[in-house]
Design a protein around this motif. Structure first.
Motif, mmCIF file in Angstrom:
data_model
loop_
_atom_site.group_PDB
_atom_site.id
_atom_site.type_symbol
_atom_site.label_atom_id
_atom_site.label_comp_id
_atom_site.label_asym_id
_atom_site.label_seq_id
_atom_site.Cartn_x
_atom_site.Cartn_y
_atom_site.Cartn_z
ATOM 1 N N LEU A 194 1.725 8.158 -23.970
ATOM 2 C CA LEU A 194 1.221 6.980 -24.675
ATOM 3 C C LEU A 194 2.226 5.833 -24.618
ATOM 4 O O LEU A 194 1.852 4.674 -24.414
ATOM 5 C CB LEU A 194 0.895 7.359 -26.119
ATOM 6 C CG LEU A 194 0.044 6.415 -26.937
ATOM 7 C CD1 LEU A 194 -1.277 6.123 -26.254
ATOM 8 C CD2 LEU A 194 -0.200 7.019 -28.314
ATOM 9 N N VAL A 195 3.500 6.144 -24.773
ATOM 10 C CA VAL A 195 4.544 5.120 -24.666
ATOM 11 C C VAL A 195 4.582 4.554 -23.245
ATOM 12 O O VAL A 195 4.607 3.338 -23.052
ATOM 13 C CB VAL A 195 5.924 5.701 -25.062
ATOM 14 C CG1 VAL A 195 7.034 4.707 -24.767
ATOM 15 C CG2 VAL A 195 5.930 6.112 -26.529
ATOM 16 N N VAL A 196 4.558 5.445 -22.256
ATOM 17 C CA VAL A 196 4.600 5.004 -20.854
ATOM 18 C C VAL A 196 3.391 4.134 -20.528
ATOM 19 O O VAL A 196 3.531 3.070 -19.917
ATOM 20 C CB VAL A 196 4.688 6.217 -19.893
ATOM 21 C CG1 VAL A 196 4.510 5.790 -18.442
ATOM 22 C CG2 VAL A 196 6.009 6.954 -20.085
ATOM 23 N N ALA B 200 7.140 -4.726 -9.911
ATOM 24 C CA ALA B 200 7.976 -3.531 -9.761
ATOM 25 C C ALA B 200 7.931 -2.669 -11.020
ATOM 26 O O ALA B 200 7.888 -1.430 -10.936
ATOM 27 C CB ALA B 200 9.413 -3.933 -9.430
ATOM 28 N N VAL B 201 7.935 -3.305 -12.179
ATOM 29 C CA VAL B 201 7.866 -2.551 -13.435
ATOM 30 C C VAL B 201 6.538 -1.813 -13.523
ATOM 31 O O VAL B 201 6.494 -0.618 -13.859
ATOM 32 C CB VAL B 201 8.066 -3.474 -14.659
ATOM 33 C CG1 VAL B 201 7.803 -2.727 -15.965
ATOM 34 C CG2 VAL B 201 9.466 -4.074 -14.650
ATOM 35 N N GLN B 202 5.434 -2.495 -13.200
ATOM 36 C CA GLN B 202 4.134 -1.833 -13.343
ATOM 37 C C GLN B 202 3.981 -0.672 -12.368
ATOM 38 O O GLN B 202 3.441 0.363 -12.730
ATOM 39 C CB GLN B 202 2.964 -2.827 -13.245
ATOM 40 C CG GLN B 202 2.677 -3.459 -11.925
ATOM 41 C CD GLN B 202 1.953 -2.580 -10.928
ATOM 42 O OE1 GLN B 202 1.242 -1.646 -11.288
ATOM 43 N NE2 GLN B 202 2.145 -2.875 -9.659
ATOM 44 N N ILE B 203 4.467 -0.810 -11.137
ATOM 45 C CA ILE B 203 4.301 0.304 -10.189
ATOM 46 C C ILE B 203 5.211 1.461 -10.584
ATOM 47 O O ILE B 203 4.866 2.629 -10.401
ATOM 48 C CB ILE B 203 4.479 -0.142 -8.714
ATOM 49 C CG1 ILE B 203 3.785 0.841 -7.759
ATOM 50 C CG2 ILE B 203 5.919 -0.321 -8.342
ATOM 51 C CD1 ILE B 203 2.304 0.829 -7.800
ATOM 52 N N ALA B 204 6.370 1.156 -11.173
ATOM 53 C CA ALA B 204 7.270 2.220 -11.643
ATOM 54 C C ALA B 204 6.631 3.002 -12.790
ATOM 55 O O ALA B 204 6.640 4.243 -12.794
ATOM 56 C CB ALA B 204 8.608 1.624 -12.073
ATOM 57 N N PHE B 205 6.065 2.298 -13.769
ATOM 58 C CA PHE B 205 5.455 2.988 -14.908
ATOM 59 C C PHE B 205 4.130 3.630 -14.533
ATOM 60 O O PHE B 205 3.746 4.650 -15.111
ATOM 61 C CB PHE B 205 5.348 2.062 -16.124
ATOM 62 C CG PHE B 205 6.654 1.991 -16.864
ATOM 63 C CD1 PHE B 205 6.927 2.852 -17.910
ATOM 64 C CD2 PHE B 205 7.636 1.093 -16.475
ATOM 65 C CE1 PHE B 205 8.148 2.824 -18.565
ATOM 66 C CE2 PHE B 205 8.862 1.050 -17.122
ATOM 67 C CZ PHE B 205 9.128 1.921 -18.166
ATOM 68 N N LEU C 42 0.837 -1.202 0.000
ATOM 69 C CA LEU C 42 0.000 0.000 0.000
ATOM 70 C C LEU C 42 0.873 1.254 0.000
ATOM 71 O O LEU C 42 0.545 2.245 -0.662
ATOM 72 C CB LEU C 42 -0.947 -0.005 1.200
ATOM 73 C CG LEU C 42 -2.068 1.031 1.174
ATOM 74 C CD1 LEU C 42 -2.974 0.831 -0.043
ATOM 75 C CD2 LEU C 42 -2.879 0.954 2.467
ATOM 76 N N LEU C 43 2.008 1.199 0.692
ATOM 77 C CA LEU C 43 2.932 2.327 0.693
ATOM 78 C C LEU C 43 3.508 2.554 -0.711
ATOM 79 O O LEU C 43 3.651 3.704 -1.156
ATOM 80 C CB LEU C 43 4.050 2.088 1.706
ATOM 81 C CG LEU C 43 4.994 3.245 1.974
ATOM 82 C CD1 LEU C 43 4.239 4.465 2.503
ATOM 83 C CD2 LEU C 43 6.059 2.812 2.980
ATOM 84 N N ALA C 44 3.830 1.475 -1.413
ATOM 85 C CA ALA C 44 4.300 1.602 -2.801
ATOM 86 C C ALA C 44 3.221 2.257 -3.664
ATOM 87 O O ALA C 44 3.515 3.137 -4.492
ATOM 88 C CB ALA C 44 4.682 0.240 -3.372
ATOM 89 N N CYS C 45 1.982 1.846 -3.464
ATOM 90 C CA CYS C 45 0.868 2.444 -4.218
ATOM 91 C C CYS C 45 0.687 3.910 -3.843
ATOM 92 O O CYS C 45 0.388 4.747 -4.703
ATOM 93 C CB CYS C 45 -0.417 1.658 -3.956
ATOM 94 S SG CYS C 45 -0.429 0.017 -4.692
#
Length: 155
Positions: free
Chosen positions: A99-101, A76-81, A10-13
């Motif tokens: 759009l790319v992101v 990790a990739v999805q939360i970063a993007f 939840l903190l990451a979110c």
């Protein structure tokens, strides 16, 4: 469910959500041409609140299971993007880069859903609304780019 893991996810979110508070739509977004399926502005924070809770629960369910390395890496990739899209789109006012992101975000959300589904079907199911929302957001980003591509990028 491990509540400590839940609060960590939840903190990451919350970190991702913070960009929404820092880079709000504002006048630039209001002046853009938008497609007819654009939700009202109040829908976004409500939807993201629900989605971030689902994402955190899914992460907390999947993380302690055996062989979660790939799932956690894609998470990790999805939360970063997820975190990156708002500053690119609303901060830089760059609909094309957004759009790319969001394309990479969509792929990583789909990948996380798939990986989570293999580990714990409930964790995978909790990612379905997220994938649906990112699909809508991708379509919205695409249409905003298409309708406004003649406009210079605001600085």
């Amino acid at each position: 469910m491990d509540w400590t893991l839940f609060f960590i996810f939840l903190l990451a979110c919350a970190g991702a959500a913070t960009t929404g508070a820092m880079f709000q739509p504002g006048k630039w977004y209001d002046e853009l041409r938008k497609p007819g399926f654009t939700p009202p502005n109040w829908v976004f924070p409500v939807t993201w609140t629900v989605l971030y809770i689902c994402i955190a629960v899914a992460g907390a369910r999947a993380a302690p299971l055996d062989t979660t390395g790939h799932a956690m890496a894609i998470f990790a990739v999805q939360i970063a993007f997820n975190t990156l899209w708002t500053p690119v789109f609303f901060g830089l006012h760059n609909t094309k880069a957004g759009l790319v992101v969001i394309g990479i975000l969509w792929l990583s959300v789909a990948g996380t859903l798939w990986q989570f589904w293999q580990l714990d079907w409930i964790a995978g199911l909790l990612f379905v609304p997220y994938l649906v929302w990112v699909t809508i957001a991708f379509a919205l980003n695409f249409e905003v780019w298409r309708l406004n591509r003649a406009r210079p990028i605001a600085t």
